[in-house]
Design a protein around this motif. Structure first.
Motif, PDB file in Angstrom:
ATOM      1  N   GLY A  89      -7.602  -0.410   9.507  1.00 60.13           N
ATOM      2  CA  GLY A  89      -8.029  -1.420   8.710  1.00 60.13           C
ATOM      3  C   GLY A  89      -7.079  -1.466   7.393  1.00 60.13           C
ATOM      4  N   LYS A  90      -7.074  -2.664   6.837  1.00 57.76           N
ATOM      5  CA  LYS A  90      -6.327  -2.894   5.765  1.00 57.76           C
ATOM      6  C   LYS A  90      -7.301  -3.228   4.267  1.00 57.76           C
ATOM      7  CE  LYS A  90      -2.425  -3.153   7.965  1.00 57.76           C
ATOM      8  NZ  LYS A  90      -1.322  -1.865   7.762  1.00 57.76           N
TER       9      LYS A  90
ATOM     10  N   ARG B 132      -1.613   3.176  -0.422  1.00 60.42           N
ATOM     11  CA  ARG B 132      -0.490   2.424  -0.379  1.00 60.42           C
ATOM     12  C   ARG B 132       0.070   1.568   0.903  1.00 60.42           C
ATOM     13  NH1 ARG B 132       4.508   4.868  -3.047  1.00 60.42           N
ATOM     14  NH2 ARG B 132       4.201   6.408  -1.542  1.00 60.42           N
ATOM     15  N   PRO B 133       0.019   2.551   1.989  1.00 61.17           N
ATOM     16  CA  PRO B 133       0.423   2.108   3.429  1.00 61.17           C
ATOM     17  C   PRO B 133      -0.613   0.930   4.109  1.00 61.17           C
ATOM     18  CG  PRO B 133       0.467   4.257   3.241  1.00 61.17           C
ATOM     19  CD  PRO B 133      -0.256   4.229   2.317  1.00 61.17           C
ATOM     20  N   ARG B 134      -1.852   0.873   3.352  1.00 66.13           N
ATOM     21  CA  ARG B 134      -2.743   0.076   3.959  1.00 66.13           C
ATOM     22  C   ARG B 134      -3.007  -1.457   3.051  1.00 66.13           C
ATOM     23  NH1 ARG B 134      -6.854   2.196   7.205  1.00 66.13           N
ATOM     24  NH2 ARG B 134      -6.288   4.387   8.048  1.00 66.13           N
TER      25      ARG B 134
ATOM     26  N   ALA C  62      -9.291  -8.380   6.579  1.00 65.26           N
ATOM     27  CA  ALA C  62      -8.979  -6.895   5.889  1.00 65.26           C
ATOM     28  C   ALA C  62     -10.392  -6.295   5.941  1.00 65.26           C
ATOM     29  CB  ALA C  62      -8.716  -7.299   4.464  1.00 65.26           C
ATOM     30  N   ALA C  63     -10.429  -4.897   6.074  1.00 65.63           N
ATOM     31  CA  ALA C  63     -11.514  -4.180   5.948  1.00 65.63           C
ATOM     32  C   ALA C  63     -12.231  -4.006   4.716  1.00 65.63           C
ATOM     33  CB  ALA C  63     -11.286  -2.950   6.542  1.00 65.63           C
ATOM     34  N   ALA C  64     -11.447  -4.050   3.518  1.00 60.50           N
ATOM     35  CA  ALA C  64     -12.058  -3.719   2.122  1.00 60.50           C
ATOM     36  C   ALA C  64     -10.789  -4.780   1.283  1.00 60.50           C
ATOM     37  CB  ALA C  64     -12.243  -2.552   1.860  1.00 60.50           C
TER      38      ALA C  64
END
Length: 268
Positions: free
Chosen positions: A148-149, A178-180, A199-201
Motif C-alpha cells: 500500500g501507498k 518515505r518509500p511508500r 492509496a491505502a492511507a
C-alpha cells in the motif's frame, strides 16, 4: 405683460428639457449609471476551495464585484504569480510560499495577515475505517499492508506534504514511510487518491477530510510534531485595487470568519 411671463418661463423650461433630451440621445452627455462592477482574482490554496466559494456567494449581497478563484498548491500559485499571472490576493497554506512571494516583491508585506490554522490528520478509505495511535511506534507495514501507498502532497514543495514530512521526521517515522509516499500536486489530489482506494492511507488537513464522503480520519498528528499550519493572506503588489481591498477586508471580517469556522478552520 404680467400675463405673458408665466408662458415665457414655461417655454424656456420646455426648451431646456428638449435640449437635454437631444444631448442624451446624441450621446453628448451621459445619464447616471449603476456602479461599475470590478473583478477580483484570488489565488488560494486548494484546501480553501469550499470555504472561499461560500464566502464569495455571501459577498454577492455586499458588492457587485465578481470574485474569481484559482485553486492549486500554494507552491504552484506562487510560481505562477512570479511568471506574471494576474492576481489581486494570494492565500497560501504555509508561510514558506508567502515568504517566497515577498522575497520576489510580489505582495504587499504590510497586508500580510496570518488568518487561519488547521490540523494534520491521517485518513483511510471509509470501507477500511480504523483508529490508530500516531506516535513513534506507528508501523508502515501495519498501516499500509505489504504494497500500500501513503498519499500526501509533494513533500518538497506542496505545503501539506511539507507538514507531513516534518511530522513523520519528528516522530522518527520518515525512513520507513518515505518509500511508500505518493506525492500529489495538491492536498485535494492526495485526498482523491485515498477516496478512490488508490492509496491505502493519506495525510491531509482536517478540513479536507471533513468534506470527503469516502474517507475516515484514523488519527490526528500531534500539533508538536510539525510547524503550526498557518494560512497567510496578502494583497498582490500593484494589483491592490479598491475592489481587491474591499474583498480582502471582507475575508477578515466576522461573516467570512464564521464560514471558515463552519468548515473546521481555526481563526487566528
Amino acid at each position: 405683460m404680467s400675463l405673458s411671463m408665466p408662458f415665457i418661463r414655461l417655454s424656456r423650461r420646455l426648451a431646456i428639457a428638449s435640449a437635454l433630451a437631444a444631448a442624451l440621445s446624441c450621446g453628448l452627455i451621459s445619464a447616471p449609471s449603476a456602479a461599475r462592477a470590478d473583478q477580483v482574482t484570488v489565488f488560494a490554496a486548494a484546501s480553501l476551495t469550499n470555504a472561499l466559494q461560500d464566502i464569495a456567494k455571501a459577498y454577492k449581497d455586499k458588492s457587485p464585484d465578481t470574485i474569481r478563484f484559482s485553486f492549486a498548491a500554494s507552491s504552484d500559485l506562487a510560481k505562477q504569480m512570479e511568471a506574471g499571472a494576474p492576481a489581486n490576493i494570494f492565500v497560501s497554506a504555509d508561510n514558506k510560499w508567502v515568504d517566497y512571494a515577498q522575497a520576489k516583491d510580489l505582495i504587499l508585506p504590510e497586508s500580510r495577515t496570518p488568518l487561519l490554522s488547521n490540523a494534520l490528520v491521517l485518513i483511510v478509505p471509509a470501507d477500511k475505517a480504523r483508529t490508530v495511535t500516531i506516535d513513534d511506534k506507528l508501523s508502515a507495514e501495519a498501516l499500509l499492508g505489504p504494497d500500500g501507498k501513503l498519499a500526501t502532497g509533494i513533500t518538497e514543495s506542496v505545503p501539506v506534504g511539507i507538514y507531513a514530512k516534518a511530522a513523520l521526521t519528528k516522530l522518527g517515522l520518515w525512513d520507513q514511510f518515505r518509500p511508500r509516499i505518493v506525492g500529489a500536486e495538491s492536498v485535494r489530489a492526495a485526498l482523491a487518491l485515498v477516496e478512490r482506494g488508490e492509496a491505502a492511507a493519506g495525510i491531509v488537513y482536517a478540513t479536507d477530510a471533513a468534506i470527503a464522503k469516502n474517507v475516515k480520519v484514523a488519527g490526528t498528528f500531534p500539533a508538536s510534531s510539525h510547524p503550526e499550519i498557518v494560512y497567510p493572506f496578502a494583497l498582490v503588489k500593484g494589483q491592490d485595487t479598491p475592489a481587491a481591498k474591499a474583498f480582502f477586508a471582507f475575508l477578515k471580517g466576522p461573516e467570512a470568519k464564521a464560514i471558515f469556522v463552519k468548515y473546521g478552520f481555526t481563526v487566528l
